[in-house]
Design an enzyme around this catalytic site. Structure first.
Site, PDB file in Angstrom:
ATOM      1  N   HIS A 158      39.719  41.180  41.479  1.00 52.81           N
ATOM      2  CA  HIS A 158      38.597  42.000  41.213  1.00 52.81           C
ATOM      3  C   HIS A 158      37.770  41.137  41.285  1.00 52.81           C
ATOM      4  O   HIS A 158      36.411  40.476  41.466  1.00 52.81           O
ATOM      5  CB  HIS A 158      38.298  43.021  41.001  1.00 52.81           C
ATOM      6  N   ASP A 159      37.127  40.476  39.556  1.00 55.58           N
ATOM      7  CA  ASP A 159      35.949  40.321  38.872  1.00 55.58           C
ATOM      8  C   ASP A 159      36.080  39.003  39.379  1.00 55.58           C
ATOM      9  O   ASP A 159      34.144  38.474  39.645  1.00 55.58           O
ATOM     10  CB  ASP A 159      36.000  40.741  37.219  1.00 55.58           C
TER      11      ASP A 159
END
Ligand SMILES: [Ca+2]
Length: 316
Positions: A246-247
């Site tokens: 994700h990040d």
């Protein structure tokens, strides 16, 4: 690749293996981003661990001079919800990690965010939240004048077509502190969102993890081991061929924005309903007349993203 000026950023984070990869990507990319500081928040694991993990990652990147700050230890109005079931007890489960030796800054993360935005020329600092929005929401509440001075907020959080990952309706970062998210989305600041709709297309398939390992470096092996750890959980949950990373999408967007595509739409945060608390109500089809307040990303060139990530991690 599009060339952009170097952007000054503050990474607000709750590491977390995917946060760790995002921090490594930023520290490996000085021609694209200047990391003014890393502010930590409670999220994936409690604050004592996130502020320790952020420093472990800076030392892994051989950047112990990076300023790391400790921030809010709980959401603005609610008890903390954590995600050890995904990230393990430490938040960086997988490989064995040494405790950091670099010091934590004395200033509170929220004060650092406010002071930096007031000191730097207006419109030159980008905030990159990778966890619950507590530090950012608190800063905006304490110092509303900073809203006009933020260049952009590029955050990982929310979901629309992919609905939720912590409840059927909500993504973890927004769910943990919906009141802080509500402040951010109503702030008038230019917001770019990397929701699950995008990050669920950035999967750590075997060839991609093998590419990290093939770097044959400490960083490459570490990232591969982290990925192996949280992948077990996500593969089981989603039945997918790898776990979403994700990040790092947030940092990749600052380096190579053309990897992503989305729509300028209205995004509102549910703060009342018990059933759908923390839902990002995204008007993707433009069915309301609520004004657009966010660039909501819907797609990613996943191969381009992993190529960029592998190339940059190879520098560390
Ligand atoms: Ca995170």
């Amino acid at each position: 690749m599009t060339t952009n000026p170097i952007r000054k950023i503050i990474i607000d984070t709750d590491p977390g293996q995917d946060d760790a990869v995002a921090i490594l990507l930023a520290l490996a990319s000085p021609e694209n981003v200047d990391v003014l500081g890393i502010t930590t928040v409670a999220g994936n694991v409690p604050l004592p661990l996130t502020k320790k993990n952020a420093r472990i990652v800076c030392e892994l990147a051989k950047r112990p001079e990076t300023k790391v700050f400790s921030g809010c230890d709980r959401p603005m109005q609610r008890p903390l919800v954590t995600a050890e079931h995904v990230h393990g007890k430490t938040g960086l489960d997988g490989p064995v990690m040494q405790d950091p030796t670099m010091a934590l800054q004395h200033q509170h993360a929220v004060d650092f965010i406010i002071e930096t935005l007031r000191q730097e020329p207006s419109g030159t600092v980008t905030l990159c939240p990778l966890g619950p929005l507590t530090n950012i929401g608190t800063a905006l509440q304490q110092a509303p004048d900073i809203a006009d001075r933020v260049q952009e907020i590029v955050l990982m959080g929310g979901a629309y077509f992919e609905v939720g990952n912590i409840t059927p309706a909500a993504e973890f970062n927004i769910y943990v502190d919906p009141e802080a998210a509500d402040i951010v989305f109503k702030s008038g600041i230019s917001v770019t969102v990397m929701p699950l709709d995008t990050t669920h297309k950035a999967l750590t398939t075997k060839p991609r993890v093998d590419a990290f390992r093939a770097l044959n470096t400490q960083v490459g092996n570490m990232v591969a081991e982290w990925t192996d750890f949280f992948e077990r959980f996500d593969k089981e949950k989603y039945g997918s061929n790898g776990a979403p990373l994700h990040d790092p999408c947030v940092i990749a967007y600052l380096i190579q924005p053309d990897l992503f595509s989305g729509r300028m739409i209205n995004v509102a945060i549910e703060t009342q309903s018990e059933l759908t608390l923390g839902m990002t109500v995204a008007d993707w089809w433009g069915v309301t007349d609520r004004p657009a307040n966010a660039m909501f990303m819907g797609d990613i060139d996943a191969d381009g993203f992993f190529n960029l990530l592998t190339e940059r991690l190879g520098r560390l």
